[in-house]
Write a protein that holds these residues in place. Sequence first.
Motif, short mmCIF file in Angstrom:
data_model
loop_
_atom_site.label_atom_id
_atom_site.label_comp_id
_atom_site.label_asym_id
_atom_site.label_seq_id
_atom_site.Cartn_x
_atom_site.Cartn_y
_atom_site.Cartn_z
N LYS A 328 0.72 -1.16 -0.25
CA LYS A 328 0.12 -0.36 -0.08
C LYS A 328 1.12 0.83 -0.24
O LYS A 328 2.23 1.38 0.75
CB LYS A 328 -0.67 0.01 0.99
N ARG A 329 1.37 2.43 -1.17
CA ARG A 329 1.69 3.05 -0.72
C ARG A 329 1.04 4.80 -0.14
O ARG A 329 0.12 4.89 -0.76
CB ARG A 329 1.78 3.15 -2.89
N SER A 330 1.45 5.32 0.14
CA SER A 330 1.66 6.30 1.38
C SER A 330 2.39 7.05 0.42
O SER A 330 4.40 6.42 0.70
CB SER A 330 0.70 6.40 1.97
N VAL A 331 2.46 8.99 1.00
CA VAL A 331 3.33 10.15 0.69
C VAL A 331 4.15 9.46 2.29
O VAL A 331 3.09 9.94 3.64
CB VAL A 331 3.05 10.69 0.94
N LEU A 332 5.62 9.72 2.16
CA LEU A 332 6.20 9.01 3.52
C LEU A 332 6.85 10.13 3.64
O LEU A 332 7.55 10.67 2.66
CB LEU A 332 6.51 7.50 3.53
N GLN A 333 7.12 10.61 4.99
CA GLN A 333 8.64 11.12 5.27
C GLN A 333 9.72 10.01 5.36
O GLN A 333 9.11 9.39 7.13
CB GLN A 333 8.53 12.07 6.59
N LEU A 334 10.58 10.26 5.67
CA LEU A 334 11.59 8.79 5.67
C LEU A 334 12.04 8.89 7.33
O LEU A 334 12.49 8.35 7.43
CB LEU A 334 12.68 8.17 4.90
#
Length: 642
Positions: A328-334
């Motif tokens: 599942k792709r979502s916007v991430l802050q690594l």
Amino acid sequence: MDNQPIRVLLVDDDEDDYILTRDWFLDQGNSFDLEWVTSYNAALAAIAQNRHDVYLLDYRLGDRNGLELLRAAMKAGCTAPMILLTGQGDHEIDVEAMKAGAADYLEKSQITAYALERSIRYALERKRTEQKIREQAALLDVATDAISVQALDSTILFWNKGAERLYGWTAPTAIGKKASELLYLDVPTQLAIAQKIVLAQGEWRGQLSQVTQTGAEIIVESRWTLVRDEQGQPKSILVVNTDITEKKQLEAQFLRAQRMESLGTLASGIAHDLNNILAPILMTAQLLETQLHDERSQRLLPILVTNAKRGAALVKQVLSFAKGLEGKRSVLQLRHIISEIKQITKETFPKSIEICIDVPQSLWTVSGDATQLHQVLMNLCVNARDAMQEGGTLTISAQNLEVDQSYVRKHLDAKVGSYVVLTVADTGCGIPPEVMDRIFEPFFTTKGIGKGTGLGLSTVIGIVKSHGGFINVESEIGKGTQFQMYLPAVEAVETLEVEDLELPQGHGELILVVDDEAPIRETTKTSLETYNYRAVTASNGIEAVALYAEYRDEVSVVITDMLMPAMDGPTTIRTLQKMNPMVKVIAVSGLASKDKMNTVAAAGVKSFLSKPFTTQELLQTIDGILHPNKRVSSTTQLPTLL
């Protein structure tokens, strides 16, 4: 020049000398065209017009002399040969004339018509030869190849601009040095073989590994040609080297990619079969847990479930290498993931390993699966720990990077764009060069028996590639290893979701289960009925269409496998949608190709289950499609397919 008379300017204040010289030239027919001036200033003016092929300069010119005139003319840019004439021999004047650039020095009392003509013609021929050499040298300097001339003992005699650019050493520095010492850390035996071949056959061609002034290792395509003297004896070797380092790196990347693709095809086929085997085992074990309550069953069944899940996890690792797990792709802050990894490593890694984190506050976001990227970093950190048995430094860093076209040309998997670069570096034992090309292969490991499956790095590269990224690895024995993962950056705001773990119950809804594997059909049917659903099953798409036509008004959800004989999943879905555009479908597969999954997504299917799935995943997915306004777990969403 051969058909035209040679234009000569005589500079002499003695008319008798002019008449004598004129008569000599007249005896030669029309070979010479003589002009005469008597003074220093008149000579400079005539020389400035550049109308003559050669100049004869008398040494004594009143209060000035021919040597001064020669120097002034040379300084003014005169390139025609100049011959100095004197009334009496003087060795010191002779030496000074030659130093100043005179083509010859003649004593008047010994000059004859033949001697003068010979001196003029030799001077012109030398000038033409020098001009040709200068032109050839200029061409060699323009050439992009590194061109050198080496004596038979490898002493460098000539070094062009191309060699300066490639190796970093200037010509004055390189000339006089031995190429065998200048260009190699350890002189390879290949050089001795090349020397024998070029002496025997006159030429040699091959590839050589060399070093530059900065110590950078390069690979060159080298062509050697034997140069002989006038007697035909070997004199020197002309060496032309072309830098093919970038080409060889791209070839290695391409061959590695081909090998990985072949291994991936093999691994994905095995994984598909294993998923179909594990799916009914896992679901049956979970059903038995709810039905068998004796002490022995309650002790043994969790072991069965746990190991079935471990097997499923192992298969997913193979699939992540083979095809890339979309997740599942979502916007991430690594930064958040790195922070979690930092906490885990500091608590569990030996105290002899120092953990260093370097992440800027302005780090860009990426679109990805947090669990998978967490796994990537964890795998690399564990490998780094194992490489530092005596302790060391583990560094995890991240940076923003714009990849341009020049970088893309050097890296097969790179594309122009914005990236977030994750780096995991250690100061451990390093990776041997002979192992480097195989580190991403599944089941390849250098660890001892029982200490590694060989799936860690294959999982890493599979996940990174599925995120549209690529990996670079650098390692040096005894100094450590650095993995750099390039993940495409996105302009978006990070979103955080909370997973709903509640196990929902059915309310008598009818579910159509379509799968060509009988054990999967039966265990899925039993699981559904256990949790208050009704179920009917079909072994292929044709049966599914017939059953749906029979129970159309009752069927709430269709669960269909993607890979089936007779009629596959995508075709079945399209057929059902023609019968009922509002049909609710859950796509299921142990190995679905991206083309088919993209077709399913384009058809409006929103839910997907990957085999082997747990009863919890099954029930939550069904509940999510029946009640779309409820929050569902990450396992119920159809992955974004890039």
